[in-house]
Design an enzyme around this catalytic site. Structure first.
Site, PDB file in Angstrom:
ATOM      1  CB  ALA A  63      -6.379  40.357 -22.534  1.00  0.00           C
ATOM      2  N   GLY A 107      -4.936  36.705 -19.213  1.00  0.00           N
ATOM      3  CA  GLY A 107      -5.036  37.662 -18.122  1.00  0.00           C
ATOM      4  C   GLY A 107      -5.943  37.159 -17.005  1.00  0.00           C
ATOM      5  CD  GLU A 110      -0.841  37.404 -17.177  1.00  0.00           C
ATOM      6  OE1 GLU A 110      -1.646  37.974 -17.930  1.00  0.00           O
ATOM      7  OE2 GLU A 110       0.376  37.616 -17.182  1.00  0.00           O
ATOM      8  CD  GLU A 130      -1.328  34.960 -22.092  1.00  0.00           C
ATOM      9  OE1 GLU A 130      -1.116  33.728 -22.089  1.00  0.00           O
ATOM     10  OE2 GLU A 130      -1.752  35.567 -21.099  1.00  0.00           O
TER      11      GLU A 130
END
Ligand SMILES: NC(=O)c1ccc[n+]([C@@H]2O[C@H](COP(=O)([O-])OP(=O)(O)OC[C@H]3O[C@@H](n4cnc5c(N)ncnc54)[C@H](O)[C@@H]3O)[C@@H](O)[C@H]2O)c1
Length: 650
Positions: A63, A107, A110, A130
């Protein structure tokens, strides 16, 4: 198509390329670009399958961390929109293959797990790191990962945050194929193979979600120990558990709740501060950008004791040949034996191979003379702490070193300018203050003297990075930033004992606060005689610790200090110490844990503020990074200055 996401067609396959240098982070525009590409491809007759790949050196590495701060400050709505984009990838009627090189983290992984297939090059890594920012995956990672890789692997990756290699990702089912040769070519070939197959949505794959109660219990226990005090690892385990007890949609909702709880917590704000802080400290605003940085090709270390041995290992680890000089063969042999044992341990634990160890040992040149010092680009001194000896050694270094060699001292407390004054080139002298064990601890306080040149500072900062350390530039004063603050912290701890608290009570309160160790256990580990000698040298008033030293209790190394050490390592309260304290203490009253924390951490914060006022520390964040990486301050409290500010605000 947006600037950040590009689309092309090859062999009937649509290629979506994320091009957001340097690491293809999911900044605003990237998720939207991917979504548009996937949607357009659904009605594109020239495309039967899709490949999603990263331009440059990596797949999507995560991210955009700055976005998290915008969410918590209310500048942006909490929804990143990423979960919807991932659902759209998963719902694509045409198979989607993610092609991974570099890293697919957070992310990025993901997104990849929304695709129907993943291929990777052998050097790729995938992970859900994370928790290192005090949060958990928030776009379905905790729900899809156990479906692809099984519960045990998902818990391990989400709760502890370490990435895994492509081979392990293949074995656990995260990756479907390792591609040899060109990744895009391999991914397109793979996509063509699966065109006829009906896309299998990861969210529908429930075969690996078996009964896993034991896994969760064991992981919670492990997180309690190794991630003490942190909420995110426990939340990550809760979220993966939800994948096994709830249908996918409800699991996603649970993950979102836990994600928000973590994101809005003080812990995550503190850890994000620490994350950016590590990068911030490398910047020296007043140093001209064009300051030359010297290349360090050869090094020499003086003193093969506790610190010198570790410092020499740092150079060898970075591939820099290093001379290690001692005064006696016995001390030299002892130093080399410790280094050999440390490397052998790493080989045993699988951190690197025997041949890597041999190569590193091959870079070390143990000796008793100054032979070869004239070629060293840096000479690092780590002899006993004492001004007279340091001056003598720097006088010798000055005679043998080449004119442009950096002369670094590892002194913990002594005046850099006074050491430099014994040389003919004070501009080349600087403090490189490592922390014990020097081969493990990542912090180096880089201490500039009043004449240290800009080039020596810039080279030292660059060298820290090359040695995989975090260099923090500080000014010259007694104890610099870290030990100067530690001094008042330890003094306050002792005051609490003088007023009625036991050393064990002070240690426990601060351990519970999150410190890696309490102040008394830490002093015993470091050796009480070190401070005793320093206090004598500076003529400080006597302390209880001095009285312990006079009894021959130097800490762990003598089997006794503030505590007794029957097995050499475990501190046990000692009636002899209680009796001594009783004799020396000024009063006896009940002292609460709150008072202990408030006074000791308060002392750290106040002294930190003084170093800022005096310009010894450049920025509050420098102090925070020094305390997190050098003194075991809990990262989830962001460092003393961050914690001080947060406590005042709340
Ligand atoms: N131990 C720590 O935790 C720590 C942490 C940071 C900084 N320091 C600083 O690092 C320095 C070294 O500390 P240490 O703990 O490694 O001490 P140590 O006693 O373990 O090692 C010092 C070594 O220097 C050698 N030596 C002495 N004079 C020498 C000379 N003229 N030439 C070559 N070798 C010589 C000694 O034989 C000894 O092996 C000190 O300035 C200390 O303040 C120590």
């Amino acid at each position: 198509m947006s600037e950040l996401v590009k689309f092309s067609r090859q062999d009937g396959v649509g290629v979506i390329t994320v091009d957001n240098p340097p690491v293809n982070a999911l900044s605003p525009g990237v998720p939207e670009g991917i979504l548009a590409a996937v949607q357009n491809a659904q009605s594109d007759g020239a495309v039967d399958a899709l490949v999603l790949i990263g331009a440059g050196r990596t797949f999507i590495a995560g991210a955009d961390i700055k976005e998290f701060g915008k969410i918590t400050s209310g500048e942006r709505s909490a929804a990143l929109g990423l979960a919807e984009v991932i659902l759209a990838i998963e719902d694509s009627a045409k198979p989607v293959v993610c092609a991974i090189h570099g890293t697919a983290l957070g992310g990025g992984l993901e997104v990849a797990m929304g695709a129907h297939y993943r291929v990777a090059v052998a050097s790729a890594q995938v992970g859900q790191p994370e928790v290192k920012l005090g949060i958990i995956p928030g776009a379905g990672g905790t729900q899809r990962l156990p479906r692809l890789a099984g519960v045990a692997r998902a818990v391990e990756m989400c709760a502890f945050g370490e990435p895994i290699k492509a081979s392990a990702a293949l074995e656990s089912g995260i990756v479907d194929r390792i591609v040899e040769g060109d990744l895009l070519t391999g991914a397109i070939a793979f996509a063509r193979e699966v065109i006829q197959r009906k896309p299998h949505k990861p969210r529908d794959r429930n075969e690996k979600l078996g009964d896993a109660a034991n896994i969760f219990a064991a992981a919670r226990e492990q997180a309690r120990k190794t991630k003490r005090g942190m909420m995110a690892p426990q939340a990550a385990i809760d979220a993966v558990e939800a994948a096994t007890t709830l249908p996918f949609e409800a699991g996603i909702k649970r993950e979102a709740e836990l994600f928000r709880e973590c994101l809005f917590s003080d812990q995550s704000k503190a850890m994000i501060h620490a994350f950016f802080g590590e990068r911030e400290v490398a910047k020296i605003p007043w140093l001209p950008k064009d300051t030359p940085v010297k290349e360090i090709r050869k090094a020499a270390v003086i003193g093969a004791g506790t610190m010198g041995g570790g410092i020499a290992m740092n150079y060898a680890n970075a591939g820099i040949p290093v001379i290690l000089k001692e005064t006696t063969q016995e001390a030299l042999d002892r130093g080399i034996a410790t280094i050999t044992k440390n490397y052998a341990n790493s080989v045993k634990k699988g951190r690197f191979t025997q041949s890597v160890m041999d190569q590193r040992m091959g870079l070390l040149r143990p000796q008793l003379t100054y032979d070869g010092f004239e070629e060293a680009d840096i000479i690092a001194e780590a002899v006993f702490e004492g001004m007279a000896l340091k001056k003598e050694v720097f006088g010798e270094i000055d005679r043998v070193a080449k004119p442009d060699a950096i002369l670094a001292t590892n002194t913990s407390t002594l005046n850099i300018d006074e050491i430099a004054s014994t040389t003919s080139r004070p501009q080349m002298v600087i403090g490189h203050h490592y922390f014990s064990p020097a081969n493990v601890m990542r912090l180096i306080e880089i201490v500039r003297g009043k004449e240290t040149s800009a080039e020596v500072i810039a080279t030292s900062m660059a060298l820290a990075k090359k040695l995989n350390k975090i260099g923090v530039l500080v000014g010259n004063c007694r104890g610099f930033v870290g030990n100067r603050m530690l001094h008042v912290y330890l003094r306050e701890s002792e005051s609490l004992v003088e007023e009625g608290a036991s050393p064990a009570a002070v240690d426990r309160a601060l351990y519970d606060f999150g410190m890696a160790m309490g102040p008394f256990a830490m002093s015993d580990l470091a050796g009480l005689d070190v401070g005793w000698r320093i206090r004598k040298e500076h003529k400080y008033p006597p302390t209880i610790a001095d009285a312990l030293c006079e009894m021959g209790r130097y800490g762990q190394k003598t089997g006794a200090g503030w505590y007794r050490y029957q097995d050499g390592r475990t501190p046990t309260p000692d009636p002899e110490v209680d009796a001594l304290i009783e004799k020396l203490r000024k009063q006896r009253r009940i002292i609460t844990d709150e008072e202990i924390v408030e006074r000791t951490i308060g002392a750290l914060i106040q002294e930190g503020a003084k170093t800022l006022d005096e310009g010894i520390a450049m920025r509050a964040v420098d102090i925070d990074i020094i305390y997190i990486h050098g003194y075991g301050f809990p990262v989830y409290r962001g460092g003393p200055m961050w914690y001080g500010k947060a406590t005042i605000q709340s």
